[in-house]
Design an enzyme around this catalytic site. Structure first.
Site, PDB file in Angstrom:
ATOM      1  N   GLY A  53      39.563  13.940 -24.900  1.00  0.00           N
ATOM      2  CA  GLY A  53      39.456  14.161 -23.474  1.00  0.00           C
ATOM      3  C   GLY A  53      40.082  15.464 -22.994  1.00  0.00           C
ATOM      4  O   GLY A  53      40.340  15.609 -21.809  1.00  0.00           O
ATOM      5  N   GLU A  76      37.583  23.536 -35.081  1.00  0.00           N
ATOM      6  CA  GLU A  76      36.110  23.468 -35.039  1.00  0.00           C
ATOM      7  C   GLU A  76      35.551  24.793 -34.544  1.00  0.00           C
ATOM      8  O   GLU A  76      36.214  25.503 -33.800  1.00  0.00           O
ATOM      9  CB  GLU A  76      35.635  22.419 -34.011  1.00  0.00           C
ATOM     10  CG  GLU A  76      35.891  20.995 -34.337  1.00  0.00           C
ATOM     11  CD  GLU A  76      35.419  20.076 -33.211  1.00  0.00           C
ATOM     12  OE1 GLU A  76      34.505  20.451 -32.446  1.00  0.00           O
ATOM     13  OE2 GLU A  76      35.989  18.991 -33.088  1.00  0.00           O
ATOM     14  N   HIS A  80      27.654  18.007 -22.175  1.00  0.00           N
ATOM     15  CA  HIS A  80      28.295  16.786 -22.653  1.00  0.00           C
ATOM     16  C   HIS A  80      27.301  15.653 -22.438  1.00  0.00           C
ATOM     17  O   HIS A  80      27.004  15.302 -21.300  1.00  0.00           O
ATOM     18  CB  HIS A  80      29.594  16.545 -21.871  1.00  0.00           C
ATOM     19  CG  HIS A  80      30.234  15.206 -22.144  1.00  0.00           C
ATOM     20  ND1 HIS A  80      31.553  15.077 -22.506  1.00  0.00           N
ATOM     21  CD2 HIS A  80      29.730  13.961 -22.101  1.00  0.00           C
ATOM     22  CE1 HIS A  80      31.824  13.789 -22.686  1.00  0.00           C
ATOM     23  NE2 HIS A  80      30.742  13.097 -22.430  1.00  0.00           N
ATOM     24  N   ARG A 107      35.724   1.734 -25.357  1.00  0.00           N
ATOM     25  CA  ARG A 107      35.988   0.970 -24.128  1.00  0.00           C
ATOM     26  C   ARG A 107      34.758   1.012 -23.230  1.00  0.00           C
ATOM     27  O   ARG A 107      33.824   1.763 -23.501  1.00  0.00           O
ATOM     28  CB  ARG A 107      37.153   1.623 -23.384  1.00  0.00           C
ATOM     29  CG  ARG A 107      36.814   3.069 -23.027  1.00  0.00           C
ATOM     30  CD  ARG A 107      37.778   3.736 -22.074  1.00  0.00           C
ATOM     31  NE  ARG A 107      37.237   4.978 -21.578  1.00  0.00           N
ATOM     32  CZ  ARG A 107      37.342   6.164 -22.170  1.00  0.00           C
ATOM     33  NH1 ARG A 107      37.980   6.284 -23.307  1.00  0.00           N
ATOM     34  NH2 ARG A 107      36.794   7.235 -21.639  1.00  0.00           N
ATOM     35  N   ARG A 124      31.771  10.433  -8.384  1.00  0.00           N
ATOM     36  CA  ARG A 124      33.104   9.835  -8.283  1.00  0.00           C
ATOM     37  C   ARG A 124      33.773  10.372  -7.026  1.00  0.00           C
ATOM     38  O   ARG A 124      33.993  11.578  -6.902  1.00  0.00           O
ATOM     39  CB  ARG A 124      33.964  10.221  -9.488  1.00  0.00           C
ATOM     40  CG  ARG A 124      33.408   9.740 -10.804  1.00  0.00           C
ATOM     41  CD  ARG A 124      34.437   9.960 -11.893  1.00  0.00           C
ATOM     42  NE  ARG A 124      33.872   9.690 -13.208  1.00  0.00           N
ATOM     43  CZ  ARG A 124      34.598   9.663 -14.322  1.00  0.00           C
ATOM     44  NH1 ARG A 124      35.901   9.898 -14.275  1.00  0.00           N
ATOM     45  NH2 ARG A 124      34.023   9.421 -15.481  1.00  0.00           N
TER      46      ARG A 124
HETATM   47  C1  MV4 Z   1      34.449  21.407 -27.677  1.00  0.00           C
HETATM   48  C2  MV4 Z   1      33.806  22.383 -26.875  1.00  0.00           C
HETATM   49  C3  MV4 Z   1      33.106  23.376 -27.518  1.00  0.00           C
HETATM   50  N1  MV4 Z   1      33.050  23.395 -28.865  1.00  0.00           N
HETATM   51  N2  MV4 Z   1      34.350  21.496 -29.010  1.00  0.00           N
HETATM   52  C4  MV4 Z   1      36.567  19.017 -24.132  1.00  0.00           C
HETATM   53  C5  MV4 Z   1      36.986  17.588 -24.117  1.00  0.00           C
HETATM   54  C6  MV4 Z   1      37.134  17.184 -25.526  1.00  0.00           C
HETATM   55  N3  MV4 Z   1      36.597  15.876 -25.722  1.00  0.00           N
HETATM   56  C7  MV4 Z   1      36.397  18.210 -26.310  1.00  0.00           C
HETATM   57  N4  MV4 Z   1      36.008  19.255 -25.394  1.00  0.00           N
HETATM   58  C8  MV4 Z   1      35.277  20.305 -25.805  1.00  0.00           C
HETATM   59  N5  MV4 Z   1      35.137  20.418 -27.142  1.00  0.00           N
HETATM   60  C9  MV4 Z   1      33.679  22.465 -29.567  1.00  0.00           C
HETATM   61  N6  MV4 Z   1      33.603  22.520 -30.893  1.00  0.00           N
HETATM   62  C10 MV4 Z   1      33.923  22.272 -25.498  1.00  0.00           C
HETATM   63  C11 MV4 Z   1      34.672  21.252 -24.957  1.00  0.00           C
HETATM   64  C12 MV4 Z   1      34.756  21.241 -23.534  1.00  0.00           C
HETATM   65  C13 MV4 Z   1      34.129  20.271 -22.777  1.00  0.00           C
HETATM   66  C14 MV4 Z   1      33.429  19.220 -23.362  1.00  0.00           C
HETATM   67  C15 MV4 Z   1      32.819  18.269 -22.604  1.00  0.00           C
HETATM   68  C16 MV4 Z   1      32.905  18.350 -21.239  1.00  0.00           C
HETATM   69  C17 MV4 Z   1      33.590  19.370 -20.617  1.00  0.00           C
HETATM   70  C18 MV4 Z   1      34.228  20.324 -21.386  1.00  0.00           C
HETATM   71  C19 MV4 Z   1      34.904  21.353 -20.746  1.00  0.00           C
HETATM   72  C20 MV4 Z   1      35.500  22.308 -21.502  1.00  0.00           C
HETATM   73  C21 MV4 Z   1      35.441  22.243 -22.893  1.00  0.00           C
END
Ligand code: MV4
Length: 460
Positions: free
Chosen positions: A163, A199, A207, A291, A337
């Site tokens: 998160g 990564e 997302h 969940r 929300r």
């Molecule tokens: C990432 C990414 C780009 N590349 N991983 C943010 C929450 C966490 N669950 C993982 N996240 C991210 N991981 C890689 N390899 C970009 C994000 C990310 C993001 C992901 C989903 C929703 C909003 C976000 C906002 C900024 C970064």
């Protein structure tokens, strides 16, 4: 079936769970903090137990008090909702050791998916695509070496995180060396576990997450996806289903991968597989949420399936009531929300008294909220006031319905995120369905300006 369930949560999700309990003819026990004695979830329940004072640590996280409340009231099962103890494997174990049924996946599954490096390894073994990356890093040199092979930018993530907490992006080796130190320190402080992995950092992904359901009889199904790209500081603001970026063919592949992973961890109950989706339509497993999620109603609207009902049935040992061939996505659903925060003041929390509350209604509108006229929002918990969810025959209709529902809403007494939602819904990129996880950041000034223009017009 159970005769009595204890819900160890508060607010809208406690109510949401209890509503399904009523339909199943199951009695509900609420727990509450002293500061929440006038909360709707307490009034709605058949009985309630005060488990502590005000702060979450003193109440909704007091595991021994919650177990005692279940014992005193004779509840047979415990539903955790989301947040608080929902993904606490140790609490799930306590629940079971004390002879209650945990409405969720097994403690072992929660623990395995809670460790993000283990979750990635499990995904690889199950043949589910993940971003190029490493396992746990031994030291900074291992990080620099791996990044050189993977290529920059890279992202460091805490294995105990998820998160968004404990993450650091690096565009070159110098940045990576600095980020490695701060990421480990932050992870250690936040989670009591400072291990990190690395990564490839995807730029501007969406997302997109897949809802799954699994029972104790070998049935695992997927219920389509939710697009949750509209986020601010890792807090989702708007979610929709289906995703404007997902074709039927891609949905099938993402769903099948989600089912494969769920089977690999012997999953039971409702769960979510989170993916990142890149501009070329390639998807990568990110993490699994073990969940029920805040945004589950958009899936309920497009599938017609009560996800909490299925969770309860599965926990009672019953088979799922729906099979994969029963899952037909119909129309389009969007959730906003509504938070007690002021978007004109950098989303500052705005607790206070709700002098007048009017929920929107009409065709295709659902409001999940614990508010009522005269309710005082306590400052101790999260700022979610209500979820407004709409359903339309297509995305255009859902968008128009959401604008109408937001305009109809009254939350008199506290500033809310509604003006900001209206600005997002009016934005041409959002209207076109072209949103990525960077959307809010990229357009923040335009959105704030949109909000001001609208408010001026209203005052005139
Ligand atoms: C990432 C990414 C780009 N590349 N991983 C943010 C929450 C966490 N669950 C993982 N996240 C991210 N991981 C890689 N390899 C970009 C994000 C990310 C993001 C992901 C989903 C929703 C909003 C976000 C906002 C900024 C970064």
């Amino acid at each position: 079936m159970f005769k009595k369930i204890l819900v160890c949560n508060r607010g809208e999700i406690a109510l949401r769970v209890m509503r399904t309990c009523k339909e199943l003819d199951i009695a509900c026990v609420a727990i509450h903090a002293a500061a929440d004695k006038d909360s709707l979830h307490v009034k709605y329940a058949d009985e309630s137990v005060c488990v502590g004072k005000a702060s979450s640590a003193d109440s909704y996280l007091k595991t021994a008090n919650i177990i005692a409340a279940a014992e005193i009231t004779g509840a047979e099962a415990i539903h955790p909702g989301y947040g608080f103890l929902a993904e606490n494997a140790h609490f799930a174990e306590m629940v079971e050791e004390n002879g209650f049924v945990w409405i969720g996946p097994s403690p072992a599954t929660i623990r395995m998916m809670g460790d993000k490096a283990t979750a990635r390894a499990t995904a690889i073994a199950a043949g589910v695509p993940i971003t190029p990356g490493t396992g746990l890093l031994a030291d900074v040199e291992a990080a620099v070496k791996a990044a050189a092979e993977i290529g920059y930018p890279v992202i460091l993530k805490a294995t105990a995180g998820g998160g968004g907490k404990g993450m650091r992006v690096a565009r070159d080796a110098d940045e990576l060396r600095a980020a490695y130190t701060t990421a480990r320190a932050e992870a250690g402080k936040s989670f009591g576990n400072d291990q990190v992995y690395l990564e490839k950092f995807l730029v501007g992904p969406r997302h997109v997450e897949v809802q799954i359901l699994a029972d104790n009889h070998g049935h695992v199904i997927h219920l389509g996806e939710r697009d949750c790209s509209v986020q601010r500081r890792h807090q989702k603001l708007i979610e929709e289903s289906p995703s404007p970026a997902v074709t039927a063919e891609l949905r099938g592949r993402m769903g099948e991968a989600a089912v494969k992973l769920a089977r690999a961890v012997d999953y039971r109950s409702a769960g979510t597989i989170e993916y990142l989706l890149d501009a070329e339509g390639k998807f990568y497993f990110m993490e699994m949420n073990t969940r029920i999620q805040v945004e589950h109603p958009v899936t309920e609207f497009v599938t017609g399936v009560d996800l909490v009902r299925e969770q309860i049935l599965v926990a009672a040992g019953e088979p799922l009531e729906v099979r994969q061939e029963d899952i037909v996505l119909s129309g389009h659903a969007i959730e906003c929300r509504i938070n007690a925060e002021d978007p004109a003041r950098d989303f500052r929390p705005s607790p206070g008294r709700i002098n007048d509350f009017h929920a929107p209604g009409g065709l295709g509108v659902r409001v999940d909220s614990h508010l009522y006229n005269g309710y005082t929002i306590p400052p101790y918990y999260d700022s979610l006031l209500a979820k407004i969810i709409v359903h339309g025959r297509d995305r255009r209709e859902a968008l128009a319905r959401m604008v109408r529902a937001l305009e109809e809403s009254v939350f008199e007494g506290v500033p809310t995120s509604i003006p900001f939602h209206l600005a997002v819904l009016a934005h041409p990129e959002f209207r076109a369905g072209r949103v990525t996880t960077s959307f809010l950041e990229e357009h923040l000034e335009t959105l704030k300006e949109g909000m001001r223009v609208r408010q001026k017009a209203e005052q005139a």
